[in-house]
Design a protein around this motif. Structure first.
Motif, PDB file in Angstrom:
ATOM      1  N   GLN A  85       0.977  -1.351   0.028  1.00 12.31           N
ATOM      2  CA  GLN A  85      -0.040  -0.177  -0.031  1.00 12.31           C
ATOM      3  C   GLN A  85       0.812   1.253  -0.058  1.00 12.31           C
ATOM      4  O   GLN A  85       1.788   1.344   0.751  1.00 12.31           O
ATOM      5  N   VAL A  86       0.693   2.110  -1.010  1.00 13.84           N
ATOM      6  CA  VAL A  86       1.469   3.316  -1.101  1.00 13.84           C
ATOM      7  C   VAL A  86       0.488   4.532  -0.613  1.00 13.84           C
ATOM      8  O   VAL A  86      -0.495   4.716  -1.420  1.00 13.84           O
ATOM      9  N   GLU A  87       1.023   5.383   0.379  1.00 14.24           N
ATOM     10  CA  GLU A  87       0.224   6.537   0.471  1.00 14.24           C
ATOM     11  C   GLU A  87       1.097   7.799   0.179  1.00 14.24           C
ATOM     12  O   GLU A  87       2.182   7.738   0.547  1.00 14.24           O
ATOM     13  N   ILE A  88       0.140   8.786  -0.456  1.00 16.02           N
ATOM     14  CA  ILE A  88       1.039   9.829  -1.016  1.00 16.02           C
ATOM     15  C   ILE A  88       0.609  11.030  -0.095  1.00 16.02           C
ATOM     16  O   ILE A  88      -0.444  11.511   0.103  1.00 16.02           O
ATOM     17  N   TYR A  89       1.755  11.583   0.292  1.00 15.02           N
ATOM     18  CA  TYR A  89       1.504  12.815   1.149  1.00 15.02           C
ATOM     19  C   TYR A  89       2.288  13.898   0.343  1.00 15.02           C
ATOM     20  O   TYR A  89       3.371  13.576  -0.049  1.00 15.02           O
ATOM     21  N   THR A  90       2.130  15.323   0.834  1.00 10.32           N
ATOM     22  CA  THR A  90       2.932  16.252   0.645  1.00 10.32           C
ATOM     23  C   THR A  90       3.534  16.989   1.810  1.00 10.32           C
ATOM     24  O   THR A  90       2.528  17.278   2.696  1.00 10.32           O
ATOM     25  N   GLU A  91       4.609  17.031   1.877  1.00 17.45           N
ATOM     26  CA  GLU A  91       5.330  17.546   3.413  1.00 17.45           C
ATOM     27  C   GLU A  91       6.441  18.683   2.979  1.00 17.45           C
ATOM     28  O   GLU A  91       7.229  18.315   2.319  1.00 17.45           O
ATOM     29  N   GLY A  93       6.284  21.179   0.736  1.00 19.10           N
ATOM     30  CA  GLY A  93       6.407  21.007  -0.705  1.00 19.10           C
ATOM     31  C   GLY A  93       6.994  19.939  -1.353  1.00 19.10           C
ATOM     32  O   GLY A  93       6.995  19.817  -2.889  1.00 19.10           O
ATOM     33  N   GLN A  94       7.510  19.034  -0.711  1.00 15.82           N
ATOM     34  CA  GLN A  94       7.947  17.840  -1.396  1.00 15.82           C
ATOM     35  C   GLN A  94       6.950  16.367  -1.147  1.00 15.82           C
ATOM     36  O   GLN A  94       6.336  16.364  -0.213  1.00 15.82           O
ATOM     37  N   THR A  95       6.698  15.689  -2.191  1.00 16.68           N
ATOM     38  CA  THR A  95       5.939  14.630  -2.247  1.00 16.68           C
ATOM     39  C   THR A  95       6.497  13.526  -1.670  1.00 16.68           C
ATOM     40  O   THR A  95       7.804  13.039  -1.961  1.00 16.68           O
ATOM     41  N   LYS A  96       5.807  12.729  -0.777  1.00 16.90           N
ATOM     42  CA  LYS A  96       6.535  11.642   0.052  1.00 16.90           C
ATOM     43  C   LYS A  96       5.614  10.475  -0.017  1.00 16.90           C
ATOM     44  O   LYS A  96       4.397  10.435  -0.033  1.00 16.90           O
ATOM     45  N   ALA A 109      -2.937  -1.608  12.023  1.00  9.50           N
ATOM     46  CA  ALA A 109      -1.594  -2.158  11.861  1.00  9.50           C
ATOM     47  C   ALA A 109      -0.639  -1.186  11.797  1.00  9.50           C
ATOM     48  O   ALA A 109       0.670  -1.662  11.668  1.00  9.50           O
ATOM     49  N   LYS A 110      -0.624   0.130  11.394  1.00 10.69           N
ATOM     50  CA  LYS A 110       0.182   1.125  11.079  1.00 10.69           C
ATOM     51  C   LYS A 110       0.672   1.736  12.223  1.00 10.69           C
ATOM     52  O   LYS A 110       0.605   2.952  12.392  1.00 10.69           O
ATOM     53  N   GLN A 111       1.525   1.023  13.012  1.00  8.54           N
ATOM     54  CA  GLN A 111       1.877   1.484  14.211  1.00  8.54           C
ATOM     55  C   GLN A 111       3.459   2.175  14.236  1.00  8.54           C
ATOM     56  O   GLN A 111       3.720   3.095  14.862  1.00  8.54           O
ATOM     57  N   LEU A 112       4.068   1.568  13.519  1.00 11.95           N
ATOM     58  CA  LEU A 112       5.497   1.862  13.044  1.00 11.95           C
ATOM     59  C   LEU A 112       5.483   2.509  12.004  1.00 11.95           C
ATOM     60  O   LEU A 112       5.105   2.143  11.164  1.00 11.95           O
ATOM     61  N   GLN A 113       6.520   3.587  11.873  1.00 13.10           N
ATOM     62  CA  GLN A 113       6.718   4.409  10.687  1.00 13.10           C
ATOM     63  C   GLN A 113       7.229   3.605   9.679  1.00 13.10           C
ATOM     64  O   GLN A 113       8.181   2.596   9.769  1.00 13.10           O
ATOM     65  N   PRO A 114       6.636   3.494   8.558  1.00 12.35           N
ATOM     66  CA  PRO A 114       6.958   2.740   7.338  1.00 12.35           C
ATOM     67  C   PRO A 114       8.279   3.120   6.590  1.00 12.35           C
ATOM     68  O   PRO A 114       8.741   4.387   7.057  1.00 12.35           O
ATOM     69  N   ASN A 115       8.627   2.535   5.624  1.00  8.73           N
ATOM     70  CA  ASN A 115       9.845   2.862   4.803  1.00  8.73           C
ATOM     71  C   ASN A 115       8.937   4.087   3.659  1.00  8.73           C
ATOM     72  O   ASN A 115       7.737   3.874   3.575  1.00  8.73           O
ATOM     73  N   TRP A 116       9.871   4.883   2.999  1.00  9.79           N
ATOM     74  CA  TRP A 116       9.100   5.840   2.192  1.00  9.79           C
ATOM     75  C   TRP A 116      10.135   6.423   1.306  1.00  9.79           C
ATOM     76  O   TRP A 116      11.434   5.871   1.374  1.00  9.79           O
ATOM     77  N   PHE A 117       9.773   6.841   0.286  1.00 12.32           N
ATOM     78  CA  PHE A 117      10.750   7.358  -0.690  1.00 12.32           C
ATOM     79  C   PHE A 117      10.044   8.865  -1.189  1.00 12.32           C
ATOM     80  O   PHE A 117       8.978   9.010  -1.171  1.00 12.32           O
ATOM     81  N   THR A 118      11.115   9.352  -1.921  1.00 11.61           N
ATOM     82  CA  THR A 118      10.697  10.632  -2.597  1.00 11.61           C
ATOM     83  C   THR A 118      11.230  10.682  -3.827  1.00 11.61           C
ATOM     84  O   THR A 118      12.302   9.807  -4.016  1.00 11.61           O
ATOM     85  N   PHE A 119      10.660  11.428  -4.713  1.00 13.56           N
ATOM     86  CA  PHE A 119      11.132  11.260  -6.236  1.00 13.56           C
ATOM     87  C   PHE A 119      11.281  12.791  -6.619  1.00 13.56           C
ATOM     88  O   PHE A 119      10.265  13.561  -6.470  1.00 13.56           O
ATOM     89  N   LYS A 120      12.637  13.115  -7.132  1.00 12.18           N
ATOM     90  CA  LYS A 120      12.608  14.626  -7.671  1.00 12.18           C
ATOM     91  C   LYS A 120      13.949  14.592  -8.865  1.00 12.18           C
ATOM     92  O   LYS A 120      15.038  13.808  -8.578  1.00 12.18           O
TER      93      LYS A 120
END
Length: 173
Positions: A85-91, A93-96, A109-120
């Motif tokens: 599951q990929v959740e997209i947020y803007t933080e 000015g950067q999309t995360k 079940a989303k208790q621990l901070q997940p892995n994430w990536f940014t693309f620029k």
């Protein structure tokens, strides 16, 4: 002596008849026929297809993280059957892009901070929170071109093209 000679000739005659009979029999087994598998052509993954298809781009990025990235926590999303599951947020000015294991993961079940990536600018920056440490987050930056090239080297186009069927995208922007 005559008896032995007659018996020997009888056995020899029977052997010749049986031998001739078996020579003229068709083989009892079918000859070996080489079967060829039909290979379905899978279109290669190109930069153009990745740029125009979010689900395929995310699949490429996740595939690379699981198979080639040296950040251990990215192995938490390595189950290709459960999906993602990929959740997209803007933080700031950067999309995360947050990447959760299991396409059906629930908020509870989303208790621990997940892995994430940014693309620029064609660069993917992978990020992972260090669990049970006071160290900085673990990061790695890889160009999207490198990711696509690695998928070609791995002959993984079929696998990566199938990944979007197990991918849920939730856009919160």
């Amino acid at each position: 002596m005559k008896k032995i000679l007659v018996t020997s000739l009888t056995i020899l005659t029977i052997g010749i008849i049986v031998g001739l009979f078996t020579l003229h029999q068709p083989p009892t087994t079918t000859p070996f026929v080489r079967q060829t598998r039909v290979r379905h052509h899978v279109a290669p993954i190109t930069m153009a297809t990745v740029k125009n298809n979010d689900a395929l781009r995310f699949s490429c990025i996740i595939y690379y993280a699981v198979k080639h990235l040296k950040i251990q926590r990215w192995q938490e999303v390595s189950d290709f059957q459960l999906g993602w599951q990929v959740e997209i947020y803007t933080e700031n000015g950067q999309t995360k892009y947050l990447v959760w294991p299991d396409k059906h993961i629930q908020a509870s079940a989303k208790q621990l901070q997940p892995n994430w990536f940014t693309f620029k600018n064609g660069q993917v920056t992978y990020d992972s929170f260090g669990v049970h440490t006071f160290q900085k987050d673990l990061t790695a930056t890889v160009s999207l071109t490198t990711i696509v090239t690695q998928i070609k080297r791995d002959h993984a186009a079929k696998l990566v093209r199938h990944m979007p069927t197990n991918l849920v995208i939730k856009d919160h922007r």
